[in-house]
Design an enzyme around this catalytic site. Structure first.
Site, PDB file in Angstrom:
ATOM      1  N   ARG A 178       0.848  -1.186   0.000  1.00 47.55           N
ATOM      2  CA  ARG A 178       0.000   0.000   0.000  1.00 47.55           C
ATOM      3  C   ARG A 178       0.880   1.231   0.000  1.00 47.55           C
ATOM      4  NH1 ARG A 178      -3.712  -2.386  -1.350  1.00 47.55           N
ATOM      5  NH2 ARG A 178      -5.787  -2.586  -0.473  1.00 47.55           N
ATOM      6  N   GLU A 190      -2.269   7.826  -3.999  1.00 46.63           N
ATOM      7  CA  GLU A 190      -2.544   7.447  -5.389  1.00 46.63           C
ATOM      8  C   GLU A 190      -3.999   7.748  -5.748  1.00 46.63           C
ATOM      9  OE1 GLU A 190      -1.421   3.263  -4.798  1.00 46.63           O
ATOM     10  OE2 GLU A 190      -3.488   2.696  -5.178  1.00 46.63           O
ATOM     11  N   HIS A 209      -0.870   0.303  -9.592  1.00 47.22           N
ATOM     12  CA  HIS A 209      -1.613  -0.575  -8.664  1.00 47.22           C
ATOM     13  C   HIS A 209      -2.306  -1.718  -9.426  1.00 47.22           C
ATOM     14  CE1 HIS A 209      -3.691  -0.582  -4.466  1.00 47.22           C
ATOM     15  NE2 HIS A 209      -3.581  -1.807  -4.948  1.00 47.22           N
TER      16      HIS A 209
HETATM   17  C1  GLV Z   1      -5.172  -4.698  -3.781  1.00 50.50           C
HETATM   18  O1  GLV Z   1      -4.390  -3.843  -3.518  1.00 50.50           O
HETATM   19  C2  GLV Z   1      -5.920  -5.413  -2.791  1.00 50.50           C
HETATM   20  O2  GLV Z   1      -5.832  -5.088  -1.595  1.00 50.50           O
HETATM   21  O3  GLV Z   1      -6.630  -6.342  -3.179  1.00 50.50           O
END
Ligand code: GLV
Length: 332
Positions: free
Chosen positions: A244, A273, A291
């Protein structure tokens, strides 16, 4: 005259796979967002009025304020394994069930973490930009030399399911020495399956040739890698963050990359982000992706299906598959 529907009322807050939406629509009264508009916090509250459940992605914040403003809401099903977008204590206290989407994305995300590690250590993005810019005029002995992956020391911070997947890839596939740090040490059998050795955080920072971050985001893990930690890493080290934004201090990382304090970084997640710290956009030795660690069609479909299944279980059977809390009381 219309009669109010007796079906549970569900909001799907972002666009999802049409076939998963169709399943929800066959059982629930659904308001969706297939146009994929980005709603403000206030608009989300407005749309949640009178809704019994919501399917969220990791981008929508379920705050204490929202819970108070939406007294009918009983379940929030996140289409993500991470759920730092949920105020879990507030949900628990106000009787709202939260669910996430674990397991179905583990191997896909571990694949990506390993791919990002390889792209970073072997300077794939940087050298591709060089080629595309027409700068490649001749071969030379040290052009884009990176660092080896096979046989190197792989450090993992956060040894949950995804961390273990990365460890297995490094140990069995690339003969890496694997060290890890985690709040909880794995049992001996699990350590053996990943070929991983538990170390303290300082050892992880100083010994890793490649350090992969897979720790969940919380107040405790905020900026767990900042200037002080970067200074402890090898100058030849690479850092990969697929966990994250906010776990790494992005400004400090950009400085460390520019000054050569560490060799390179691969980042799939960013503080704030989709904004990216401007300094990261100008340093060459960083691979940046938006991401997408869980982004294969099969896996994203499975994540959406699991979120939908949690809603179906909750309203049809009164339980859920992958809870993130145990509400202290039930609403309504
Ligand atoms: C992606 O970042 C998730 O947490 O599934």
């Amino acid at each position: 005259m219309t009669t109010p529907s007796s079906k549970p009322r569900i909001l799907v807050s972002r666009a999802i796979f049409p076939e998963v939406l169709a399943q929800l629509e066959s059982v629930f009264d659904v308001e969706h967002n297939q146009a994929d508009a980005l709603w403000s916090a206030q608009e989300l509250i407005t749309r949640l009025q009178g809704k019994d459940g919501v399917l969220t992605t990791g981008s929508e914040c379920i705050s204490a304020e929202l819970l108070q403003a939406c007294p009918q809401l009983r379940i929030c099903a996140n289409m993500a394994v991470g759920f730092n977008n949920f105020d879990v204590p507030a949900m628990t206290a106000s009787g709202v069930q939260g669910t996430n989407a674990p397991d179905v994305l583990t191997e896909t995300t571990a694949d990506f973490g390993f791919a990002l590690l390889m792209a970073t250590a072997r300077r794939m993005a940087e050298s591709e930009h060089f080629l595309r810019a027409g700068l490649w005029k001749r071969w030379s002995y040290d052009m884009f030399c990176g660092s080896d992956i096979h046989g190197a020391t792989l450090g993992i911070l956060g040894m949950g399911r995804i961390g273990q997947g990365i460890a297995r890839r490094g140990f069995h596939g690339f003969g890496m020495k694997v060290i890890y740090h985690n709040r909880r040490r794995l049992d001996a059998e699990m350590e053996a399956a990943c070929g991983a050795r538990y170390v303290d955080k300082a050892t992880l920072l100083t010994q890793s040739d490649h350090l992969v971050l897979v720790v969940p985001y919380s107040a405790e893990s905020h900026h767990v890698i900042g200037a002080k930690e970067l200074a402890q890493m090898k100058s030849t080290a690479t850092l990969v963050n697929i966990a994250r934004g906010g776990i790494v201090d992005d400004a400090a990382l950009a400085c460390a990359l520019r000054s050569g304090q560490i060799a390179a970084a691969g980042l799939d997640v960013f503080e704030g982000e989709p904004r990216v710290h401007p300094d990261l956009l100008t340093v060459p030795n960083v691979v940046l992706t938006p991401h997408i660690a869980s982004a294969t069609l099969a896996t994203r479909r499975a994540m959406a299906q699991l979120a939908a299944d949690n809603l179906l279980r909750f309203f049809v059977h009164g339980d859920v598959l992958t809870p993130v809390n145990t509400p202290v009381a039930s609403r309504n």
